[in-house]
Scaffold this motif. Structure first.
Motif, PDB file in Angstrom:
ATOM      1  N   GLY A 136     -19.177  -3.789 -44.063  1.00 59.63           N
ATOM      2  CA  GLY A 136     -18.014  -3.180 -43.410  1.00 59.63           C
ATOM      3  C   GLY A 136     -17.471  -4.090 -42.333  1.00 59.63           C
ATOM      4  O   GLY A 136     -17.693  -5.306 -42.350  1.00 59.63           O
ATOM      5  N   ARG A 137     -16.755  -3.509 -41.395  1.00 62.51           N
ATOM      6  CA  ARG A 137     -16.185  -4.267 -40.283  1.00 62.51           C
ATOM      7  C   ARG A 137     -16.838  -3.799 -38.980  1.00 62.51           C
ATOM      8  O   ARG A 137     -17.384  -2.704 -38.910  1.00 62.51           O
ATOM      9  CB  ARG A 137     -14.678  -4.050 -40.231  1.00 62.51           C
ATOM     10  CG  ARG A 137     -13.937  -4.756 -41.371  1.00 62.51           C
ATOM     11  CD  ARG A 137     -12.448  -4.461 -41.349  1.00 62.51           C
ATOM     12  NE  ARG A 137     -12.111  -3.240 -42.053  1.00 62.51           N
ATOM     13  CZ  ARG A 137     -11.857  -3.164 -43.356  1.00 62.51           C
ATOM     14  NH1 ARG A 137     -11.924  -4.231 -44.102  1.00 62.51           N
ATOM     15  NH2 ARG A 137     -11.552  -2.010 -43.907  1.00 62.51           N
ATOM     16  N   PHE A 138     -16.713  -4.636 -37.966  1.00 61.81           N
ATOM     17  CA  PHE A 138     -17.275  -4.320 -36.650  1.00 61.81           C
ATOM     18  C   PHE A 138     -16.149  -4.311 -35.625  1.00 61.81           C
ATOM     19  O   PHE A 138     -15.293  -5.201 -35.621  1.00 61.81           O
ATOM     20  CB  PHE A 138     -18.324  -5.366 -36.258  1.00 61.81           C
ATOM     21  CG  PHE A 138     -18.771  -5.254 -34.827  1.00 61.81           C
ATOM     22  CD1 PHE A 138     -19.599  -4.217 -34.423  1.00 61.81           C
ATOM     23  CD2 PHE A 138     -18.355  -6.187 -33.878  1.00 61.81           C
ATOM     24  CE1 PHE A 138     -20.007  -4.109 -33.099  1.00 61.81           C
ATOM     25  CE2 PHE A 138     -18.763  -6.084 -32.555  1.00 61.81           C
ATOM     26  CZ  PHE A 138     -19.596  -5.042 -32.171  1.00 61.81           C
ATOM     27  N   TYR A 139     -16.149  -3.289 -34.789  1.00 63.71           N
ATOM     28  CA  TYR A 139     -15.190  -3.191 -33.683  1.00 63.71           C
ATOM     29  C   TYR A 139     -15.975  -2.975 -32.397  1.00 63.71           C
ATOM     30  O   TYR A 139     -17.018  -2.328 -32.405  1.00 63.71           O
ATOM     31  CB  TYR A 139     -14.250  -1.993 -33.871  1.00 63.71           C
ATOM     32  CG  TYR A 139     -13.389  -2.045 -35.098  1.00 63.71           C
ATOM     33  CD1 TYR A 139     -12.102  -2.581 -35.049  1.00 63.71           C
ATOM     34  CD2 TYR A 139     -13.854  -1.545 -36.309  1.00 63.71           C
ATOM     35  CE1 TYR A 139     -11.301  -2.611 -36.189  1.00 63.71           C
ATOM     36  CE2 TYR A 139     -13.055  -1.571 -37.448  1.00 63.71           C
ATOM     37  CZ  TYR A 139     -11.789  -2.101 -37.376  1.00 63.71           C
ATOM     38  OH  TYR A 139     -11.000  -2.126 -38.497  1.00 63.71           O
ATOM     39  N   TYR A 140     -15.428  -3.495 -31.316  1.00 62.20           N
ATOM     40  CA  TYR A 140     -16.021  -3.262 -30.002  1.00 62.20           C
ATOM     41  C   TYR A 140     -14.914  -2.889 -29.029  1.00 62.20           C
ATOM     42  O   TYR A 140     -13.834  -3.495 -29.021  1.00 62.20           O
ATOM     43  CB  TYR A 140     -16.747  -4.508 -29.488  1.00 62.20           C
ATOM     44  CG  TYR A 140     -17.089  -4.400 -28.017  1.00 62.20           C
ATOM     45  CD1 TYR A 140     -18.072  -3.511 -27.586  1.00 62.20           C
ATOM     46  CD2 TYR A 140     -16.389  -5.127 -27.064  1.00 62.20           C
ATOM     47  CE1 TYR A 140     -18.356  -3.364 -26.238  1.00 62.20           C
ATOM     48  CE2 TYR A 140     -16.681  -4.989 -25.724  1.00 62.20           C
ATOM     49  CZ  TYR A 140     -17.661  -4.111 -25.314  1.00 62.20           C
ATOM     50  OH  TYR A 140     -17.931  -3.957 -23.982  1.00 62.20           O
TER      51      TYR A 140
END
Length: 178
Positions: A136-140
């Motif tokens: 998946g993708r990573f967000y912060y």
């Protein structure tokens, strides 16, 4: 602070739901020390029921991600859908567990896992690893106010990835006077 994050999480979940069409499926697992299916996985035919369940969320203390991720896996593994996706929102402060094995098992059955790390103290390494293992993708973000925007952005990407544009030839089934 927790109450504000909670309010933005509800807004984010409602925003993601709003982007979905009737044929999509939607479910929500909330968690503290134990996971709970807040919105059972079902077609989005009537958003009102899901909205009512989401608006009844309650916030509480500690988080334990692994059982919630396991529950999401069990919800999705046999679901009849072309695309299966989890958006995990957490600060990553959780009990140790074999996240790599679970996320890879999810990816192996075409369930992707995107993570959203929130707060300056978030365990970004763990959450980024889960998203990598889960394809998946990573967000912060440090700001709770950004959570709805992230959920909407992620949901738009998913919906757009699953739109097939190809030539088609319409067929007349029956004629009617118009």
């Amino acid at each position: 602070v927790a109450a504000r994050l909670f309010a933005w999480t509800v807004a984010a979940t409602l925003g993601a739901l709003d982007l979905l069409e009737e044929e999509h499926r939607f479910g929500v697992v909330t968690f503290d020390s134990q996971p709970e299916i807040t919105v059972p996985l079902a077609p989005v035919r009537s958003k009102r029921k899901a909205e009512d369940l989401i608006s009844r969320f309650t916030a509480s203390g500690q988080t334990n991600i692994y059982p919630a991720l396991q529950m999401a896996y069990r919800m999705l593994v046999d679901a009849p859908a072309k695309s299966k996706h989890v958006i995990l929102l957490s600060d990553g402060d959780t009990q140790p567990a074999d996240f790599q094995r679970l996320a890879k098992r999810m990816a192996d059955v075409k369930i992707t896992v995107t993570t959203v790390a929130i707060g300056a103290e978030a365990d970004r390494t763990l959450l980024e690893n889960i998203s990598t293992w889960g394809k998946g993708r990573f967000y912060y973000t440090e700001s709770a106010e950004r959570v709805p925007q992230i959920f909407i952005e992620e949901t738009r990407k998913l919906v757009n990835e699953n739109v097939r544009e190809e030539p088609f030839r319409p067929a007349v089934k029956h004629k009617a006077e118009a």
